[in-house]
Design a protein around this motif. Sequence first.
Motif, PDB file in Angstrom:
ATOM      1  N   GLY A 103       0.740  -1.245  -0.048  1.00  0.00           N
ATOM      2  CA  GLY A 103      -0.093  -0.313  -0.055  1.00  0.00           C
ATOM      3  C   GLY A 103       0.837   1.443  -0.005  1.00  0.00           C
ATOM      4  O   GLY A 103       0.464   2.422  -0.625  1.00  0.00           O
ATOM      5  N   LEU A 104       1.995   1.345   0.643  1.00  0.00           N
ATOM      6  CA  LEU A 104       2.782   2.814   0.573  1.00  0.00           C
ATOM      7  C   LEU A 104       3.498   2.544  -0.813  1.00  0.00           C
ATOM      8  O   LEU A 104       4.067   3.654  -1.153  1.00  0.00           O
ATOM      9  N   GLY A 105       3.699   1.538  -1.466  1.00  0.00           N
ATOM     10  CA  GLY A 105       4.216   1.456  -2.760  1.00  0.00           C
ATOM     11  C   GLY A 105       4.616   0.200  -3.065  1.00  0.00           C
ATOM     12  O   GLY A 105       4.122  -0.785  -2.339  1.00  0.00           O
ATOM     13  N   ALA A 106       5.165  -0.176  -3.957  1.00  0.00           N
ATOM     14  CA  ALA A 106       5.845  -1.493  -4.395  1.00  0.00           C
ATOM     15  C   ALA A 106       6.635  -1.540  -5.107  1.00  0.00           C
ATOM     16  O   ALA A 106       7.467  -0.598  -5.565  1.00  0.00           O
ATOM     17  N   GLY A 107       6.960  -2.933  -5.511  1.00  0.00           N
ATOM     18  CA  GLY A 107       8.169  -3.017  -6.539  1.00  0.00           C
ATOM     19  C   GLY A 107       8.983  -3.947  -6.406  1.00  0.00           C
ATOM     20  O   GLY A 107       8.467  -4.851  -5.560  1.00  0.00           O
ATOM     21  N   SER A 108       9.942  -4.146  -6.935  1.00  0.00           N
ATOM     22  CA  SER A 108      10.906  -5.397  -6.865  1.00  0.00           C
ATOM     23  C   SER A 108      10.847  -5.843  -5.411  1.00  0.00           C
ATOM     24  O   SER A 108      11.319  -5.269  -4.713  1.00  0.00           O
ATOM     25  N   GLY A 109      10.429  -7.278  -5.655  1.00  0.00           N
ATOM     26  CA  GLY A 109      10.748  -8.066  -4.465  1.00  0.00           C
ATOM     27  C   GLY A 109       9.801  -7.424  -3.370  1.00  0.00           C
ATOM     28  O   GLY A 109      10.098  -7.587  -2.271  1.00  0.00           O
ATOM     29  N   GLY A 110       8.841  -6.665  -3.572  1.00  0.00           N
ATOM     30  CA  GLY A 110       7.865  -6.312  -2.921  1.00  0.00           C
ATOM     31  C   GLY A 110       8.067  -5.391  -1.810  1.00  0.00           C
ATOM     32  O   GLY A 110       8.164  -4.603  -1.581  1.00  0.00           O
ATOM     33  N   SER A 111       4.029  -6.397  -3.440  1.00  0.00           N
ATOM     34  CA  SER A 111       4.221  -6.498  -2.638  1.00  0.00           C
ATOM     35  C   SER A 111       4.360  -4.966  -2.188  1.00  0.00           C
ATOM     36  O   SER A 111       4.618  -4.503  -1.757  1.00  0.00           O
ATOM     37  N   THR A 118       8.154  -3.792  -1.418  1.00  0.00           N
ATOM     38  CA  THR A 118       7.571  -4.316  -0.381  1.00  0.00           C
ATOM     39  C   THR A 118       8.363  -5.315   0.155  1.00  0.00           C
ATOM     40  O   THR A 118       8.696  -6.339  -0.078  1.00  0.00           O
ATOM     41  N   SER A 119       8.373  -5.175   1.777  1.00  0.00           N
ATOM     42  CA  SER A 119       9.130  -5.947   2.593  1.00  0.00           C
ATOM     43  C   SER A 119       8.526  -7.547   2.716  1.00  0.00           C
ATOM     44  O   SER A 119       7.370  -7.594   2.693  1.00  0.00           O
ATOM     45  N   GLN A 120       9.024  -8.418   3.230  1.00  0.00           N
ATOM     46  CA  GLN A 120       8.453  -9.676   3.482  1.00  0.00           C
ATOM     47  C   GLN A 120       7.938  -9.620   4.846  1.00  0.00           C
ATOM     48  O   GLN A 120       8.383  -9.027   5.836  1.00  0.00           O
ATOM     49  N   GLY A 121       6.730 -10.211   5.207  1.00  0.00           N
ATOM     50  CA  GLY A 121       6.014 -10.393   6.233  1.00  0.00           C
ATOM     51  C   GLY A 121       6.782 -11.055   7.314  1.00  0.00           C
ATOM     52  O   GLY A 121       7.225 -12.328   6.955  1.00  0.00           O
ATOM     53  N   HIS A 287       4.917  -9.584  -6.748  1.00  0.00           N
ATOM     54  CA  HIS A 287       6.114  -9.052  -6.437  1.00  0.00           C
ATOM     55  C   HIS A 287       6.949  -9.098  -7.617  1.00  0.00           C
ATOM     56  O   HIS A 287       7.050 -10.219  -8.239  1.00  0.00           O
ATOM     57  N   LEU A 288       7.762  -7.687  -7.944  1.00  0.00           N
ATOM     58  CA  LEU A 288       8.569  -7.816  -8.959  1.00  0.00           C
ATOM     59  C   LEU A 288       9.816  -8.455  -8.753  1.00  0.00           C
ATOM     60  O   LEU A 288      10.348  -8.497  -7.484  1.00  0.00           O
ATOM     61  N   PRO A 289      10.686  -8.670  -9.716  1.00  0.00           N
ATOM     62  CA  PRO A 289      12.052  -9.240  -9.490  1.00  0.00           C
ATOM     63  C   PRO A 289      12.811  -8.172  -8.731  1.00  0.00           C
ATOM     64  O   PRO A 289      12.343  -7.029  -8.786  1.00  0.00           O
ATOM     65  N   GLU A 290      13.907  -8.384  -7.982  1.00  0.00           N
ATOM     66  CA  GLU A 290      14.182  -7.570  -7.216  1.00  0.00           C
ATOM     67  C   GLU A 290      15.310  -6.469  -7.862  1.00  0.00           C
ATOM     68  O   GLU A 290      15.599  -7.052  -9.141  1.00  0.00           O
ATOM     69  N   LYS A 291      15.404  -5.259  -7.498  1.00  0.00           N
ATOM     70  CA  LYS A 291      16.300  -4.383  -8.235  1.00  0.00           C
ATOM     71  C   LYS A 291      17.673  -4.400  -7.790  1.00  0.00           C
ATOM     72  O   LYS A 291      18.034  -5.343  -6.922  1.00  0.00           O
ATOM     73  N   GLN A 292      18.606  -4.205  -8.660  1.00  0.00           N
ATOM     74  CA  GLN A 292      20.051  -4.567  -8.350  1.00  0.00           C
ATOM     75  C   GLN A 292      20.621  -3.064  -9.149  1.00  0.00           C
ATOM     76  O   GLN A 292      20.521  -2.708 -10.226  1.00  0.00           O
ATOM     77  N   ALA A 293      21.444  -2.377  -8.041  1.00  0.00           N
ATOM     78  CA  ALA A 293      21.928  -1.152  -8.562  1.00  0.00           C
ATOM     79  C   ALA A 293      23.341  -1.452  -9.261  1.00  0.00           C
ATOM     80  O   ALA A 293      23.539  -0.627 -10.291  1.00  0.00           O
ATOM     81  N   THR A 294      23.921  -2.376  -9.018  1.00  0.00           N
ATOM     82  CA  THR A 294      25.116  -2.734  -9.822  1.00  0.00           C
ATOM     83  C   THR A 294      24.955  -3.885 -10.484  1.00  0.00           C
ATOM     84  O   THR A 294      24.540  -4.890 -10.035  1.00  0.00           O
ATOM     85  N   GLY A 295      25.654  -4.036 -11.672  1.00  0.00           N
ATOM     86  CA  GLY A 295      25.693  -5.210 -12.367  1.00  0.00           C
ATOM     87  C   GLY A 295      24.458  -5.521 -13.248  1.00  0.00           C
ATOM     88  O   GLY A 295      24.094  -6.754 -13.347  1.00  0.00           O
ATOM     89  N   ARG A 296      23.710  -4.490 -13.451  1.00  0.00           N
ATOM     90  CA  ARG A 296      22.565  -4.318 -14.190  1.00  0.00           C
ATOM     91  C   ARG A 296      22.613  -5.007 -15.501  1.00  0.00           C
ATOM     92  O   ARG A 296      21.526  -5.346 -15.967  1.00  0.00           O
TER      93      ARG A 296
END
Length: 565
Positions: A103-111, A118-121, A287-296
């Motif tokens: 609800g506050l937002g979403a995106g990769s890996g959650g969610s 979105t964090s894991q519950g 949930h979307l696949p996780e983001k990655q800052a490096t090695g994209r």
Amino acid sequence: MALKARVLYDFHSENPGEISITEKELVTLFSEEELDGWLEGENSRGEAGLFPASYVEILRDHITSNTNNNGLSSPQIKVPSPTQTSQTSHVSHASPDAQSQRGLGAGSGGSGGGSFHTSQGSDDDWDDDWDDSSPAADASQGLGRSPPLYPVTTSLPGRRESTQSTQQHQQAKSSATVGRNLNRFSTFVKSGGEAFLLGEASALVKDGDRICVVMGMHGPEWQEDPYPFMCTIDDPTKQTKFKGMKSYMSYGLTPTHTNVQVNRRYKHFDWLYARLVERFPVISVPHLPEKQATGRFEEDFISKRRKGLIWWMNHMTSHPVLARCDVFQHFLTCGADEKAWKQGKRKAERDELVGSNFFLTISTPAVPLDLQEVESKIEGFKTFTKRMDENIVVVNTTISEFARKQMTGFKKEYQKVGQSFALLGQAFEMDQQSYSAGLNRAIAYTGEAYETVGEYFAEQPRQDLAPISDLLDLYRGHLANFPDIIHVQKGALTKVKDCPKQEGELHDRCNIISCATLAEIQHFHRTRVRDFRSQMQHHLREQIAFFQKITAKLEDALQKYDDDQ
């Protein structure tokens, strides 16, 4: 010195993110700023979290630098007397941590938050946080005097109510008035479920926005999409802009109902996810696949992300509600026209059918549900999902370890065997007898065969174990969504139970929330059966083909001993 406060009344934490405090205890405040009637700080036991601001008195004596230019200390905050708010009903709900999942937002890996992740519950999300604690019960605790109940924030985002309305919502349950939840961080409040149940939702719902729940063989179900479709995702291509200064990956999407390819970046998926989570509070948006800052731009990461997006897209297109919603269709069909994209984007971001208004779009079967039966089904589903989540972790850990052994240990051992056979063959070649030449060649081939089998083992996990791991990751995202979905339904059910004199007025709206929740649970089960059946079949076929390939290689080696006799 740190900002200190003295506790005026005992407070016992009941939700994740809260801490217990005891009368006369000194607590450390992280900030003097209240957040909807709550303060954040640390108790004398070193526990950090939230507690009601009206339960403590800030001690200005402990502040060394909090004076004005005239050297005068700031005036102390007056704490309301215990009787001023003793007529407010008290219902415990989930903490801010629970809301951060959806609800506050979403995106990769959650969610939640700015990154829409979105964090894991946690397991705490499954605890029953809905037991009502009346003012009378509270008064029996604290040495004969009752503390003020938590401050109530009566304005929802984007709207405010008059003082008279605020006072009406703070009446006691004994007057049969439906009170607001005191924990304004609860998912029930944030999702709009409370506002809808209290009859505060108001929006124009067009026929095209209607979402139908029908009664199926196993209970409420979302009405099937009469025009189902799929969407393929091509291998991404690397694009640049600003004359090559910035690079990004572009994914080609081709939905089958248009057969027209559109190109989307990951940030477009991220934006869509945030809109969907905001739009559908009781639907599990994958949930979307996780983001990655490096090695994209590394090949392995690009391949893994594409596979994750394919799973995500399959779940989106197979959901009867998500597949046909306007924002998703805009995402799939809007071409390269930047103006059209921005118009659709602004329309989605101004959508009024979010939060409490979402429930106005739901049409339910004519016969209402038995709320006691609904509660039983929800409890059963909670037990199921907790066990499923626990065992997903076990399976993921096990297959990851097995894959590691195949890719390193098994490969190495088979290659060692192959090399030992090769050395034996080289030794035999020192014998110059012509009749031994065939044997020498066969042994050399056997050594090569074993080294090849080692390579087979190293490559195989990508074919049969990695897809299972990808599927498990997707379902862990779904399982992280459901605690909040269930909290919305349980919050509505609790309100109905707490106000028996108004049960008739609340029952219909609670029935809508219950129908939507059970329909989503039913869809989850059907999709789960489909996905795991398909994936386990794929795994076993790949395993059979793998061992057949090994068998064929060993049979070739065996034949060499007959060919060269």
